[in-house]
Design an enzyme around this catalytic site. Structure first.
Site, PDB file in Angstrom:
ATOM      1  N   ASP A  90       0.843  -1.196   0.000  1.00  0.00           N
ATOM      2  CA  ASP A  90       0.000   0.000   0.000  1.00  0.00           C
ATOM      3  C   ASP A  90       0.878   1.245   0.000  1.00  0.00           C
ATOM      4  O   ASP A  90       2.108   1.154   0.041  1.00  0.00           O
ATOM      5  CB  ASP A  90      -0.932  -0.004   1.220  1.00  0.00           C
ATOM      6  CG  ASP A  90      -0.162  -0.171   2.531  1.00  0.00           C
ATOM      7  OD1 ASP A  90       0.675   0.697   2.851  1.00  0.00           O
ATOM      8  OD2 ASP A  90      -0.390  -1.180   3.233  1.00  0.00           O
TER       9      ASP A  90
ATOM     10  N   HIS B 185       8.097  -5.097  -2.217  1.00  0.00           N
ATOM     11  CA  HIS B 185       7.114  -5.994  -2.821  1.00  0.00           C
ATOM     12  C   HIS B 185       6.196  -5.282  -3.803  1.00  0.00           C
ATOM     13  O   HIS B 185       5.165  -5.834  -4.192  1.00  0.00           O
ATOM     14  CB  HIS B 185       6.294  -6.693  -1.735  1.00  0.00           C
ATOM     15  CG  HIS B 185       7.109  -7.617  -0.888  1.00  0.00           C
ATOM     16  ND1 HIS B 185       6.716  -8.057   0.358  1.00  0.00           N
ATOM     17  CD2 HIS B 185       8.325  -8.190  -1.112  1.00  0.00           C
ATOM     18  CE1 HIS B 185       7.639  -8.861   0.865  1.00  0.00           C
ATOM     19  NE2 HIS B 185       8.625  -8.948  -0.008  1.00  0.00           N
TER      20      HIS B 185
ATOM     21  N   CYS C 255       7.868  -3.839 -21.413  1.00  0.00           N
ATOM     22  CA  CYS C 255       8.382  -3.563 -22.751  1.00  0.00           C
ATOM     23  C   CYS C 255       9.171  -2.263 -22.865  1.00  0.00           C
ATOM     24  O   CYS C 255       9.956  -2.091 -23.793  1.00  0.00           O
ATOM     25  CB  CYS C 255       7.233  -3.555 -23.765  1.00  0.00           C
ATOM     26  SG  CYS C 255       5.988  -2.267 -23.476  1.00  0.00           S
TER      27      CYS C 255
ATOM     28  N   CYS D  88       2.730  -2.409 -26.320  1.00  0.00           N
ATOM     29  CA  CYS D  88       3.098  -3.656 -27.008  1.00  0.00           C
ATOM     30  C   CYS D  88       1.962  -4.657 -27.152  1.00  0.00           C
ATOM     31  O   CYS D  88       2.106  -5.664 -27.839  1.00  0.00           O
ATOM     32  CB  CYS D  88       4.279  -4.318 -26.294  1.00  0.00           C
ATOM     33  SG  CYS D  88       3.836  -5.046 -24.680  1.00  0.00           S
TER      34      CYS D  88
ATOM     35  N   GLY E  50       6.314  -4.183  13.065  1.00  0.00           N
ATOM     36  CA  GLY E  50       5.195  -4.972  12.581  1.00  0.00           C
ATOM     37  C   GLY E  50       5.531  -6.031  11.563  1.00  0.00           C
ATOM     38  O   GLY E  50       4.732  -6.291  10.661  1.00  0.00           O
TER      39      GLY E  50
ATOM     40  N   SER F 171       7.125 -10.125  11.015  1.00  0.00           N
ATOM     41  CA  SER F 171       7.472 -11.381  11.684  1.00  0.00           C
ATOM     42  C   SER F 171       8.933 -11.749  11.488  1.00  0.00           C
ATOM     43  O   SER F 171       9.488 -12.535  12.251  1.00  0.00           O
ATOM     44  CB  SER F 171       6.595 -12.515  11.150  1.00  0.00           C
ATOM     45  OG  SER F 171       6.883 -12.753   9.779  1.00  0.00           O
TER      46      SER F 171
END
Length: 257
Positions: free
Chosen positions: A104, A119, A131, A157, A194, A196
């Protein structure tokens, strides 16, 4: 209270600060994690059917519709006090870089400027073939296409357009990952919020920062739960970021007077 003061002192004395954030920060703003969003109409699917290159090639409309659903969820979310506090740290200490695993743009909305998206960004779309370079971002609002038929075609493309996120079985964007490594090696303080620490390569960054022999970084972890980062954290603030980071800012205010 003592740990909050220690965290504030660590921030105040740091030269270069790296902030690594994970899904916990976004969840505080009401953004469901990938698996939490697999409810209702989507409960019958698993990640391999919705978030892999193979799934997109097999059923592009299904994958596209899933991400449109998630985009709508994300668009309703607003930055929480944790996002705002992290932006305030960057404002006060300009040599701060945010490395986020979240897709986000809540850090941007809160005011953070120097951000590495490991990510990707779910609000963006890109050409499947990239392209015009990696990534080839496509503004899907800039042209007409049949939204009932699934993803549009790249206007350059003709290849399919896909979400600009990293799917399972894909490598992270090389330039962003290299920069994240460089920031982790150069920092003398890493604030881990926040996450893991289970998802690699992002999960290795605190260890890289902590164990770099030329400049071992201090690690401040903000997480109500035990994580893979907890054993190497110098300071553990065991609370949600939206609750405890504003308190750290308040202590900084008193220290700076």
């Amino acid at each position: 209270s003592d740990l909050i003061h220690q965290a504030a002192q660590a921030i105040r004395s740091a030269n270069k600060i790296a902030i690594l954030t994970g899904a916990g920060v976004s969840k505080e703003s009401g953004v469901p994690t990938f698996r939490d969003a697999l409810d209702g109409l989507w409960a019958k699917y698993n990640p391999e059917e919705l978030a892999t290159p193979m799934a997109f090639h097999k059923n592009p409309k299904l994958v596209w519709d899933w991400y449109q659903f998630r985009r709508e969820l994300v668009s309703q979310a607003k930055p929480n006090p944790g996002h705002v506090a992290l932006a305030e740290i960057e404002k006060r200490y300009p040599r701060t870089v945010v490395i986020t695993q979240n897709v986000d743009d809540l850090h941007e909305q809160a005011g953070s400027k120097n951000i590495i998206h490991l990510h990707g960004n779910i609000a963006e779309s890109k050409c499947l073939a990239n392209c015009k370079g990696t990534p080839t971002i496509i503004d899907i609002e800039a042209f007409e296409w049949d939204r009932e038929q699934g993803p549009p075609a790249c206007p350059h493309c003709g290849e399919a357009v896909r979400p600009n996120v990293v799917w399972f079985h894909e490598m992270l964007p090389e330039a962003d990952l290299e920069r994240a490594y460089a920031v982790s090696l150069a920092c003398d303080l890493m604030i881990v919020v926040g996450t893991s620490g289970l998802v690699n390569p992002a999960g290795t960054l605190p260890k890289i920062a902590r164990e770099y022999p030329d400049l071992p970084a201090k690690i401040v972890e903000v997480n109500p739960d035990y994580s893979m980062v907890t054993p190497i954290a110098d300071i553990k603030l065991e609370a949600p970021s939206g609750e405890i980071l504003p308190e750290v800012i308040e202590v900084l205010d008193t220290l700076d007077k």
